[in-house]
Design a protein around this motif. Structure first.
Motif, PDB file in Angstrom:
ATOM      1  N   ASN A 187       7.712   5.484 -13.636  1.00 19.97           N
ATOM      2  CA  ASN A 187       7.891   6.342 -12.457  1.00 19.97           C
ATOM      3  C   ASN A 187       6.653   6.407 -11.582  1.00 19.97           C
ATOM      4  O   ASN A 187       6.746   6.672 -10.384  1.00 19.97           O
ATOM      5  N   GLU A 188       5.471   6.166 -12.166  1.00 22.65           N
ATOM      6  CA  GLU A 188       4.257   6.175 -11.332  1.00 22.65           C
ATOM      7  C   GLU A 188       4.333   5.027 -10.328  1.00 22.65           C
ATOM      8  O   GLU A 188       3.962   5.172  -9.162  1.00 22.65           O
ATOM      9  N   LEU A 189       4.842   3.864 -10.779  1.00 18.62           N
ATOM     10  CA  LEU A 189       4.906   2.722  -9.866  1.00 18.62           C
ATOM     11  C   LEU A 189       6.128   2.813  -8.952  1.00 18.62           C
ATOM     12  O   LEU A 189       6.124   2.237  -7.856  1.00 18.62           O
ATOM     13  N   LEU A 190       7.130   3.565  -9.376  1.00 20.67           N
ATOM     14  CA  LEU A 190       8.252   3.833  -8.462  1.00 20.67           C
ATOM     15  C   LEU A 190       7.735   4.564  -7.211  1.00 20.67           C
ATOM     16  O   LEU A 190       8.252   4.380  -6.108  1.00 20.67           O
ATOM     17  N   LEU A 191       6.675   5.345  -7.400  1.00 16.99           N
ATOM     18  CA  LEU A 191       6.062   6.023  -6.246  1.00 16.99           C
ATOM     19  C   LEU A 191       5.597   4.996  -5.207  1.00 16.99           C
ATOM     20  O   LEU A 191       5.702   5.240  -4.001  1.00 16.99           O
ATOM     21  N   GLY A 192       5.084   3.843  -5.683  1.00 16.98           N
ATOM     22  CA  GLY A 192       4.676   2.780  -4.748  1.00 16.98           C
ATOM     23  C   GLY A 192       5.873   2.297  -3.934  1.00 16.98           C
ATOM     24  O   GLY A 192       5.774   2.107  -2.712  1.00 16.98           O
ATOM     25  N   GLU A 193       7.004   2.143  -4.601  1.00 16.82           N
ATOM     26  CA  GLU A 193       8.217   1.707  -3.884  1.00 16.82           C
ATOM     27  C   GLU A 193       8.636   2.770  -2.862  1.00 16.82           C
ATOM     28  O   GLU A 193       9.041   2.446  -1.736  1.00 16.82           O
ATOM     29  N   ALA A 194       8.502   4.034  -3.263  1.00 18.53           N
ATOM     30  CA  ALA A 194       8.858   5.128  -2.339  1.00 18.53           C
ATOM     31  C   ALA A 194       7.915   5.129  -1.134  1.00 18.53           C
ATOM     32  O   ALA A 194       8.354   5.344   0.008  1.00 18.53           O
ATOM     33  N   ALA A 195       6.622   4.879  -1.381  1.00 14.00           N
ATOM     34  CA  ALA A 195       5.648   4.864  -0.277  1.00 14.00           C
ATOM     35  C   ALA A 195       5.967   3.723   0.696  1.00 14.00           C
ATOM     36  O   ALA A 195       5.895   3.892   1.917  1.00 14.00           O
ATOM     37  N   LEU A 196       6.323   2.570   0.145  1.00 15.22           N
ATOM     38  CA  LEU A 196       6.684   1.420   0.992  1.00 15.22           C
ATOM     39  C   LEU A 196       7.918   1.751   1.826  1.00 15.22           C
ATOM     40  O   LEU A 196       7.930   1.530   3.049  1.00 15.22           O
ATOM     41  N   ALA A 197       8.943   2.276   1.153  1.00 18.94           N
ATOM     42  CA  ALA A 197      10.196   2.574   1.853  1.00 18.94           C
ATOM     43  C   ALA A 197       9.989   3.662   2.904  1.00 18.94           C
ATOM     44  O   ALA A 197      10.700   3.699   3.913  1.00 18.94           O
ATOM     45  N   ALA A 198       9.004   4.538   2.670  1.00 18.25           N
ATOM     46  CA  ALA A 198       8.730   5.605   3.636  1.00 18.25           C
ATOM     47  C   ALA A 198       7.838   5.125   4.777  1.00 18.25           C
ATOM     48  O   ALA A 198       7.468   5.911   5.646  1.00 18.25           O
ATOM     49  N   SER A 199       7.477   3.830   4.753  1.00 18.17           N
ATOM     50  CA  SER A 199       6.636   3.215   5.802  1.00 18.17           C
ATOM     51  C   SER A 199       5.236   3.804   5.867  1.00 18.17           C
ATOM     52  O   SER A 199       4.663   3.958   6.948  1.00 18.17           O
ATOM     53  N   LEU A 200       4.671   4.120   4.713  1.00 19.73           N
ATOM     54  CA  LEU A 200       3.275   4.540   4.703  1.00 19.73           C
ATOM     55  C   LEU A 200       2.411   3.342   5.089  1.00 19.73           C
ATOM     56  O   LEU A 200       2.661   2.228   4.630  1.00 19.73           O
ATOM     57  N   PRO A 201       1.377   3.530   5.906  1.00 17.59           N
ATOM     58  CA  PRO A 201       0.529   2.401   6.277  1.00 17.59           C
ATOM     59  C   PRO A 201      -0.130   1.781   5.040  1.00 17.59           C
ATOM     60  O   PRO A 201      -0.403   2.473   4.055  1.00 17.59           O
ATOM     61  N   ALA A 202      -0.382   0.483   5.102  1.00 11.89           N
ATOM     62  CA  ALA A 202      -0.992  -0.227   3.967  1.00 11.89           C
ATOM     63  C   ALA A 202      -2.314   0.425   3.589  1.00 11.89           C
ATOM     64  O   ALA A 202      -3.104   0.815   4.457  1.00 11.89           O
ATOM     65  N   GLY A 203      -2.546   0.547   2.290  1.00 11.91           N
ATOM     66  CA  GLY A 203      -3.831   1.047   1.796  1.00 11.91           C
ATOM     67  C   GLY A 203      -3.908   2.556   1.625  1.00 11.91           C
ATOM     68  O   GLY A 203      -4.848   3.055   1.017  1.00 11.91           O
TER      69      GLY A 203
END
Ligand code: NAD
Length: 486
Positions: A187-203
């Motif tokens: 689930n910690e890495l699922l957060l990365g998928e959520a951040a990507l899908a939410a269009s958080l800027p890279a980095g």
């Protein structure tokens, strides 16, 4: 919902990367020993990449208004909400948490991102507020993010403990490198998928997995401007020592040996419920577990049979089965540690009133819910954090004796009071040296409250506005209104 075997990579600069040296480690389902997949073990070079990405992203992220950051935090919450079923399934398979507890974790994480989305929006109104100075001078205050935040978390509440840090740091305007436990990456890495899908800027959000070396590399990195660590006291002290060499502000959320004080005017069934909630939730792998029960002497005879019967009735088994009350230990190391305390108990001449043994089921890491009654205050079981389903009980004579015994601990994370006298409860809430007090309640924590310990349980606070304040520096601007010289 079935969990597919998979390979978890590092999330750096909005990309999924293998560890630089390609090293991985298996991720185990503690209920039956099956391998869920493999997770990348980040090297110091990977950490460097993650910190560099966070550093590049910092100016753009911190320049955004609180409302803009809050909008993106809300989108992360939307993503987590839309994947709630998967999060629950991961929490069950990867941590061995019963369904109800896995659902509470998912909701807690989502609520935390929503709360800090609102806090980020509220921050705009707090910027540049006037401070009254002497005539001829104007003053105003700003709150500015510290920079790249290095966030290190343990394995017992994946997505939740990290959410308390990530959401607060992002709301404040920091960019983050989260080091998740290699035992519970799903689930910690699922957060990365959520951040990507939410269009958080890279980095803005980077997630690395690994062991102690990975954590050390974060603490030692010269571009990390804030460290927030949750874990054991031993490692917390090392983190603080490393941070001290560069004077990096550090928040520590460490261990506990919390007391639950039960007075004789309580209903024994209600008291037994709160006592069991306090120690057997997440199989006792909770920093704030109320593992020391202090019971009023006149109440012992009524409480003891009810509590032991309730403890023995807790159903161990497959956490995916809704009728299961308690799952396995999450890691083999923790399982072995709890067993070692059964040996210590034997050496100290203590016998369990119930439990005190492992439960052999499908290769799972199951330990019977355990109660030791009349444990001497010198016992290691009474004094040390076991981090498992082991309750130690002592009696007290009166209110002063209860307070004295409850406070006689190196730790001070939490405490629970069970009793009907409201004035006495309020007095105790003031006198107990702990960061969070529950009165006639299960140990619930809300994003709006504060979290953190007194004494050896930690430094600083998470959650609420206090959590966000830990990622910001206060800046004062003084402007002379006339040509006054000093
Ligand atoms: P731990 O201290 O062994 O590990 C915590 C994290 O630190 C892990 O990600 C680990 O890989 C990393 N780490 C290990 N060595 C490191 C080093 N030298 N430098 C930097 N990072 C390092 O703790 P654990 O066994 O994973 O977790 C259990 C402990 O966490 C218990 O003591 C529990 O009370 C505590 N805890 C506290 C809270 C709280 O809010 N106070 C919450 C949850 C857990």
């Amino acid at each position: 919902m079935a969990v597919e075997p998979r390979r978890w990579r590092l999330f750096i600069d909005n990309r999924w990367l293998d560890a630089g040296d390609g090293e991985t480690t298996p991720v185990i389902n503690p209920t039956n020993g099956t391998v869920l997949g493999r997770v990348a073990m980040a090297t110091a070079a990977d950490v460097d990449k993650a910190v560099a990405a966070a550093h590049r992203a910092f100016t753009g992220w911190s320049d955004r208004s609180g409302v803009e950051r809050g909008t993106l935090l809300d989108k992360i919450a939307d993503q987590l909400q839309s994947r709630r079923e998967e999060i629950v399934a991961n929490q069950v398979a990867n941590s061995g948490k019963p369904l109800v507890e896995a659902g509470i974790d998912a909701d807690d994480a989502i609520a935390t991102y929503r709360y800090y989305a609102d806090e980020a929006c509220r921050l705009d109104a707090r910027q540049d507020t006037d401070v009254q100075l002497i005539e001829g001078f104007a003053g105003r205050t700003r709150f500015e993010p510290l920079g790249v935040a290095g966030l290190i978390v343990p394995w017992n509440f994946p997505l939740v403990t990290s959410g308390w840090k990530v959401a607060a740091a992002l709301a404040a305007g920091c960019t983050v490198v989260l080091k998740a436990s290699e035992f519970t990456p799903s689930n910690e890495l699922l957060l990365g998928e959520a951040a990507l899908a939410a269009s958080l800027p890279a980095g803005v959000v980077n997630i690395v997995t690994g062991g102690p070396d990975c954590g050390r590399a974060i603490c030692e990195h010269p571009l990390v401007a804030k460290i927030s660590f949750t874990g054991s006291n031993r490692v917390g002290q090392e983190v603080m020592a490393t941070a001290a060499r560069r004077s990096v502000p550090t928040t520590l959320e460490l261990g506990g040996k919390s007391a639950i004080v039960a007075f004789g005017d309580s209903d024994p069934y209600e008291a037994a419920q709160w006592i069991c909630d306090g120690i057997f939730y997440n199989a006792g792998q909770v920093c704030s577990a109320t593992s020391r029960l202090l019971v009023e002497r006149s109440f012992e005879a009524a409480l003891r049979p009810v509590l032991l019967e309730k403890t023995e009735a807790i159903r161990l088994g497959d956490p995916a089965d809704p009728s299961t009350g308690m799952g396995p230990m999450t890691t083999r190391a923790q399982y072995n540690k709890v067993i070692s305390y059964f040996d210590i108990a034997r050496q100290e001449g203590l016998s369990p009133s119930c439990g005190g043994h492992v439960v052999d089921r499908n290769g799972g890491l199951f330990i019977a819910p355990t109660v030791y009654w009349d444990v001497p205050p010198t016992s290691r079981l009474w004094r040390e954090e076991i981090f498992g389903p082991v309750l130690c009980v002592r009696s007290f004579s009166d209110e002063d004796d209860a307070v004295r015994q409850a406070n006689e601990s190196d730790y001070g994370l939490a405490a629970t009071i069970v009793g009907q006298d409201q004035q006495r409860n309020a007095r105790l809430a003031r006198r107990l040296r702990a960061g969070h007090i529950w009165i006639n309640s299960a140990p619930v924590v809300f994003p709006q409250s504060s979290w953190g310990g007194f004494k050896a349980s930690g430094i600083g606070r998470e959650l609420g506005p206090w959590g966000m304040a830990g990622y910001m520096g206060t800046k004062h601007i003084t402007e002379a209104r006339s040509a006054l010289t000093v």
